[in-house]
Write a protein that holds these residues in place. Structure first.
Motif, mmCIF file in Angstrom:
data_model
loop_
_atom_site.group_PDB
_atom_site.id
_atom_site.type_symbol
_atom_site.label_atom_id
_atom_site.label_comp_id
_atom_site.label_asym_id
_atom_site.label_seq_id
_atom_site.Cartn_x
_atom_site.Cartn_y
_atom_site.Cartn_z
ATOM 1 N N ALA A 1 0.835 -1.195 0.000
ATOM 2 C CA ALA A 1 0.000 0.000 0.000
ATOM 3 C C ALA A 1 0.873 1.250 0.000
ATOM 4 O O ALA A 1 1.924 1.283 0.642
ATOM 5 C CB ALA A 1 -0.909 -0.002 1.219
ATOM 6 N N CYS A 2 0.419 2.244 -0.758
ATOM 7 C CA CYS A 2 1.133 3.523 -0.814
ATOM 8 C C CYS A 2 1.243 4.098 0.588
ATOM 9 O O CYS A 2 0.273 4.084 1.347
ATOM 10 C CB CYS A 2 0.374 4.473 -1.732
ATOM 11 S SG CYS A 2 0.980 6.157 -1.690
ATOM 12 N N ARG A 3 2.419 4.597 0.929
ATOM 13 C CA ARG A 3 2.627 5.110 2.293
ATOM 14 C C ARG A 3 1.872 6.410 2.516
ATOM 15 O O ARG A 3 1.494 6.738 3.626
ATOM 16 C CB ARG A 3 4.124 5.350 2.531
ATOM 17 C CG ARG A 3 4.868 4.060 2.774
ATOM 18 C CD ARG A 3 6.223 4.354 3.418
ATOM 19 N NE ARG A 3 6.992 3.130 3.592
ATOM 20 C CZ ARG A 3 7.993 2.788 2.808
ATOM 21 N NH1 ARG A 3 8.360 3.563 1.820
ATOM 22 N NH2 ARG A 3 8.646 1.669 3.004
ATOM 23 N N SER A 4 1.680 7.164 1.437
ATOM 24 C CA SER A 4 1.063 8.474 1.564
ATOM 25 C C SER A 4 -0.451 8.388 1.777
ATOM 26 O O SER A 4 -1.012 9.096 2.594
ATOM 27 C CB SER A 4 1.384 9.290 0.323
ATOM 28 O OG SER A 4 0.879 10.583 0.450
ATOM 29 N N CYS A 5 -1.102 7.477 1.029
ATOM 30 C CA CYS A 5 -2.568 7.392 1.104
ATOM 31 C C CYS A 5 -3.020 6.073 1.716
ATOM 32 O O CYS A 5 -4.206 5.780 1.724
ATOM 33 C CB CYS A 5 -3.176 7.576 -0.282
ATOM 34 S SG CYS A 5 -2.651 6.334 -1.468
ATOM 35 N N SER A 6 -2.102 5.248 2.194
ATOM 36 C CA SER A 6 -2.350 3.909 2.740
ATOM 37 C C SER A 6 -3.232 3.056 1.831
ATOM 38 O O SER A 6 -4.125 2.363 2.310
ATOM 39 C CB SER A 6 -2.911 3.940 4.160
ATOM 40 O OG SER A 6 -3.349 5.181 4.540
ATOM 41 N N THR B 1 -6.573 12.842 -6.322
ATOM 42 C CA THR B 1 -5.768 11.629 -6.451
ATOM 43 C C THR B 1 -4.436 11.832 -5.747
ATOM 44 O O THR B 1 -3.911 12.945 -5.673
ATOM 45 C CB THR B 1 -5.514 11.286 -7.923
ATOM 46 O OG1 THR B 1 -4.973 12.424 -8.567
ATOM 47 C CG2 THR B 1 -6.782 10.838 -8.629
ATOM 48 N N CYS B 2 -3.896 10.754 -5.239
ATOM 49 C CA CYS B 2 -2.615 10.785 -4.535
ATOM 50 C C CYS B 2 -1.502 11.004 -5.551
ATOM 51 O O CYS B 2 -1.445 10.314 -6.574
ATOM 52 C CB CYS B 2 -2.428 9.476 -3.788
ATOM 53 S SG CYS B 2 -0.824 9.321 -3.021
ATOM 54 N N SER B 3 -0.620 11.946 -5.275
ATOM 55 C CA SER B 3 0.451 12.232 -6.223
ATOM 56 C C SER B 3 1.605 11.244 -6.091
ATOM 57 O O SER B 3 2.394 11.089 -7.006
ATOM 58 C CB SER B 3 0.952 13.666 -6.025
ATOM 59 O OG SER B 3 1.383 13.846 -4.692
ATOM 60 N N HIS B 4 1.679 10.554 -4.953
ATOM 61 C CA HIS B 4 2.762 9.591 -4.751
ATOM 62 C C HIS B 4 2.594 8.358 -5.644
ATOM 63 O O HIS B 4 3.535 7.860 -6.239
ATOM 64 C CB HIS B 4 2.816 9.148 -3.279
ATOM 65 C CG HIS B 4 3.665 10.042 -2.430
ATOM 66 N ND1 HIS B 4 4.904 9.667 -1.980
ATOM 67 C CD2 HIS B 4 3.445 11.292 -1.969
ATOM 68 C CE1 HIS B 4 5.410 10.656 -1.275
ATOM 69 N NE2 HIS B 4 4.543 11.647 -1.247
ATOM 70 N N CYS B 5 1.374 7.838 -5.701
ATOM 71 C CA CYS B 5 1.126 6.592 -6.427
ATOM 72 C C CYS B 5 0.337 6.836 -7.700
ATOM 73 O O CYS B 5 0.036 5.894 -8.428
ATOM 74 C CB CYS B 5 0.375 5.616 -5.531
ATOM 75 S SG CYS B 5 -1.165 6.287 -4.886
ATOM 76 N N GLY B 6 -0.033 8.079 -7.988
ATOM 77 C CA GLY B 6 -0.780 8.387 -9.201
ATOM 78 C C GLY B 6 -2.218 7.902 -9.147
ATOM 79 O O GLY B 6 -2.860 7.735 -10.170
HETATM 80 ZN ZN LIG Z 1 -0.870 7.026 -2.736
#
Ligand SMILES: [Zn+2]
Length: 67
Positions: free
Chosen positions: A26-31, A46-51
């Protein structure tokens, strides 16, 4: 001391196999949600870390190339 090295190698091997079977975490930024909600809960971006897909490639999986 040799036992510690062998144990480390075994653990590294298990981790590498796990990263082959389950390459994503899971993306750390948005879990894993893929988005960030506004305080109201209705709007989101949308989360910019995982797109927006909510996942990240695990460190061990990168050793084997792109999933
Ligand atoms: Zn994310």
């Amino acid at each position: 001391m040799t036992q510690l090295i062998v144990l480390g190698l075994v653990l590294a091997g298990i981790y590498a196999i796990q990263c082959l079977i389950w390459p994503f975490a899971a993306c750390r930024s948005c879990s894993g949600a893929g988005k960030h909600r506004s305080p109201s809960g209705k709007a989101f971006r949308t989360c910019s870390h995982c797109g927006g897909n909510g996942r990240r490639v695990r460190l061990g999986r990168r050793l084997f190339g792109k999933p």
